[in-house]
Design a protein around this motif. Structure first.
Motif, mmCIF file in Angstrom:
data_model
loop_
_atom_site.group_PDB
_atom_site.id
_atom_site.type_symbol
_atom_site.label_atom_id
_atom_site.label_comp_id
_atom_site.label_asym_id
_atom_site.label_seq_id
_atom_site.Cartn_x
_atom_site.Cartn_y
_atom_site.Cartn_z
ATOM 1 N N UNK A 77 37.102 9.496 40.820
ATOM 2 C CA UNK A 77 37.319 10.588 41.762
ATOM 3 C C UNK A 77 37.506 10.015 43.167
ATOM 4 N N UNK A 78 38.607 10.387 43.808
ATOM 5 C CA UNK A 78 38.939 9.840 45.126
ATOM 6 C C UNK A 78 38.766 10.849 46.249
ATOM 7 N N UNK A 79 38.042 11.914 46.029
ATOM 8 C CA UNK A 79 37.856 12.938 47.052
ATOM 9 C C UNK A 79 36.998 12.408 48.195
ATOM 10 N N UNK A 80 37.427 12.648 49.415
ATOM 11 C CA UNK A 80 36.682 12.238 50.599
ATOM 12 C C UNK A 80 35.739 13.386 50.983
ATOM 13 N N UNK A 81 34.504 13.311 50.515
ATOM 14 C CA UNK A 81 33.558 14.397 50.757
ATOM 15 C C UNK A 81 33.159 14.498 52.220
ATOM 16 N N UNK A 82 33.079 13.381 52.902
ATOM 17 C CA UNK A 82 32.683 13.418 54.309
ATOM 18 C C UNK A 82 33.700 14.182 55.141
ATOM 19 N N UNK A 83 34.988 13.905 54.957
ATOM 20 C CA UNK A 83 36.036 14.624 55.698
ATOM 21 C C UNK A 83 36.057 16.092 55.324
ATOM 22 N N UNK A 84 35.846 16.389 54.040
ATOM 23 C CA UNK A 84 35.841 17.780 53.606
ATOM 24 C C UNK A 84 34.701 18.565 54.259
ATOM 25 N N UNK A 85 33.503 17.975 54.307
ATOM 26 C CA UNK A 85 32.353 18.665 54.890
ATOM 27 C C UNK A 85 32.539 18.831 56.394
ATOM 28 N N UNK A 86 33.134 17.844 57.052
ATOM 29 C CA UNK A 86 33.380 17.975 58.490
ATOM 30 C C UNK A 86 34.327 19.138 58.774
ATOM 31 N N UNK A 87 35.404 19.261 57.990
ATOM 32 C CA UNK A 87 36.321 20.377 58.181
ATOM 33 C C UNK A 87 35.684 21.708 57.860
ATOM 34 N N UNK A 88 34.826 21.735 56.856
ATOM 35 C CA UNK A 88 34.132 22.973 56.500
ATOM 36 C C UNK A 88 33.207 23.415 57.621
ATOM 37 N N UNK A 89 32.533 22.478 58.246
ATOM 38 C CA UNK A 89 31.627 22.836 59.335
ATOM 39 C C UNK A 89 32.345 23.273 60.596
ATOM 40 N N UNK A 90 33.561 22.766 60.838
ATOM 41 C CA UNK A 90 34.295 23.146 62.052
ATOM 42 C C UNK A 90 34.893 24.554 61.971
ATOM 43 N N UNK A 91 35.386 24.936 60.796
ATOM 44 C CA UNK A 91 36.136 26.192 60.691
ATOM 45 C C UNK A 91 35.339 27.355 60.111
#
Length: 590
Positions: free
Chosen positions: A303-317
């Protein structure tokens, strides 16, 4: 002198004298039978009014609509069986399948077509006023409603209005069923607000377009997959569907392994559940009203999903998030730091599951950023008793649900400390925390290979004892605790206890002082332990059922219990006595 007219709302009387009938005229009905269509003269009808005798459902809306098939397949186990902490307190009940015994040809035809123009009956010609007929038919299950529509024109019209008034529809779609059948069902219910599809075949873009066209007012959509069924739509198609549905508030989908990436933009979406995600290239959330999100990733090494980037975007929007559930074996301390940096002020439930790299430092970051959590689920993490101590110091007044299953570094001392320091705790899950490393637990998930390796690498002390005294605890799970030797519980409000696969628990070192206990799960336990559990719960029930009245001796020095048959005074009325009866406890072995 003219008689006053009969009110229109009242049904016509079934009797009256001949003079009155001759004066006002006799109201004739149809000359044909309203059930079979044959002439009434000299005819005794043997056709039942309703072809279906299924049990009626109390719901006002149509809750279950099944797809007919020649051989009704049984409901299969869903592909995603991971427990979501957000719904831990609510049982995930699978709806019963209602199968029809009629041929497929009859179902595919439109049951609302008027095929017999001779059947012309009033709504109350069968003795049922229109309002009463509506109340009866709204309690019929969908197969019964389909059969009732074939009785007569009046019943057909009422059934048609019933389908149009339906707001909730749940359909099981077996394999090899064409999309046209689902489209015909959706066209019968243009007012559908909540839609649930149980897919046993693949869900593709054609099915998604059919839903988008037939359900303009859709607010909640749930898609569950069974067997090898998958969702074949990509992220762009899902994004267009969410953007077009202006009233969509809840979206829950399983089997989302083919999305690849998505951009979700919605001003109304508040709940989002996606499971079986894998290797997402992009995840963009532009949903300002989103309050609950659940993302479950498949347990695959590539699995190549970048969880850190995903969580950062979730917290911003998504600043209004209250419930977060993320399940992935790639959860790490850096992902937790990205979540704590978002400063979600309204966060109340946090579930980070299967992240073996989540440590006590991660707990410290969570505790410092979100001190008002009501639920915390760190199952499968690497936290220890020190992390539990930090949880108890920060959340003594707010935390009501604590889930620490599959945490190999947690001992019985940490669990006892948590129950002592968290007075508002109601639900606690400590499955496979107190484990014997020399025993292979049968309840372990075969897919979580990484968790099994972690558990085997941490040698625990065996023969541990656990003493819990709590006044509010309602559910306690100790499944798979093979290292537990003694258990003492004093929990007056405990109603559910899970001891599945506690194979080393000694029968003589078990004490259950839980008068309100309803269910004890003891699958995989020793026979002597099962006997000890049954003995203790049955003895508690017998003590509660002693309803003999108390009576003082003549000198007033001591109270004794006197049976009603030997007492001169009549027993007190039922409403004046204190109700101490309760349901017997069930010991579940399956």
């Amino acid at each position: 002198m003219d008689r006053p007219p009969i009110p229109a709302a009242l049904p016509p009387a079934h009797g009256g004298d001949a003079a009155d009938a001759a004066k006002h005229g006799k109201k004739r009905g149809s000359y044909n039978c309203g059930r079979c269509g044959l002439p009434k003269k000299g005819h005794n009808c043997t056709v039942k009014t309703l072809a279906s005798t299924a049990d009626a459902t109390p719901d006002s809306s149509l809750s279950v609509v099944s797809v007919p098939s020649a051989a009704a397949p049984s409901l299969r186990k869903p592909s995603s069986n991971l427990r979501r902490a957000l719904s831990f307190d609510d049982l995930d009940e699978r709806l019963p399948v209602v199968d029809r015994s009629e041929p497929d040809e009859e179902v595919d035809s439109d049951v609302f077509d008027e095929t017999d123009p001779d059947l012309d009956l009033d709504a109350d010609a069968c003795g049922l006023p229109a309002r009463l007929l509506w109340e009866v038919m709204r309690r019929l299950p969908p197969p019964g409603l389909l059969s009732a529509a074939k009785v007569c024109k009046g019943w057909r019209d009422t059934a048609k209005r019933m389908w149009r008034a339906a707001e909730e529809l749940k359909i099981r779609v077996p394999a090899n069923v064409p999309v046209g059948f689902v489209a015909s069902m959706l066209q019968k219910c243009p007012g559908i607000v909540r839609l649930s599809l149980r897919m046993e075949s693949d869900f593709d873009s054609t099915m998604l377009a059919c839903i988008a066209f037939s359900c303009p007012n859709l607010e909640c959509m749930e898609i569950l997959t069974f067997d090898t069924a998958t969702i074949r739509i990509n992220g762009d198609e899902l994004g267009r569907f969410v953007a077009d549905k202006k009233s969509l508030k809840s979206l829950k989908m399983e089997g989302c392994s083919n999305l690849g990436g998505f951009v979700l933009c919605s001003s109304s979406l508040s709940t989002l559940w996606l499971s079986d995600l894998h290797s997402l290239s992009k995840m963009v959330f532009n949903c300002p009203q989103l309050r609950e999100v659940s993302l479950e990733f498949s347990c695959q090494e590539n699995d190549s999903t970048d969880l850190k980037t995903m969580i950062e975007g979730l917290g911003r929007s998504c600043l209004r998030l209250q419930n977060i559930h993320i399940a992935s074996i790639w959860l790490s301390h850096s992902a937790v730091l990205a979540l704590t940096a978002a400063q979600l002020r309204g966060l109340r439930m946090l579930s980070l599951v299967l992240g073996s790299e989540i440590t006590d430092a991660s707990v410290a970051a969570i505790a410092s950023s979100y001190p008002n959590l009501e639920l915390l689920d760190l199952s499968g993490s690497g936290i220890s008793d020190s992390g539990i101590s930090m949880i108890c110091n920060v959340f003594p007044d707010t935390l009501t649900r604590l889930l620490l299953a599959l945490c190999p570094n947690v001992t019985s001392s940490g669990i006892q400390f948590a129950t002592f320091q968290l007075p508002h705790l109601e639900i606690m899950d400590c499955g496979m925390t107190i484990c014997d490393p020399n025993m292979q637990n049968p309840t372990a998930d075969e897919n979580n290979c990484k968790l099994q390796k972690t558990s085997a690498s941490n040698v625990h002390f065996t023969n541990q004892k656990l003493i819990i005294k709590h006044s509010r605890l309602k559910k306690l799970s100790l499944w798979g605790c093979t290292g537990l030797d003694a258990l003492y519980l004093n929990c007056p409000r405990l109603i559910d206890l899970n001891l599945n696969s506690c194979s080393n628990l000694h029968p003589g070192r078990l004490l259950l002082q839980c008068p309100n206990l309803e269910n004890v799960h003891a699958s995989g336990c020793q026979d002597m332990l099962i006997g000890a559990i049954q003995s203790q719960v049955h003895d508690a029930s017998a003590d509660m059922e002693n309803h003999s009245p108390s009576k003082r001796l003549p000198d007033g020095s001591k109270r004794i219990r006197v049976p009603h048959l030997l007492s001169e005074e009549s027993p007190e009325p039922e409403k004046k006595r204190r109700r101490i009866e309760r349901q017997l406890c069930n010991v579940l072995l399956d």
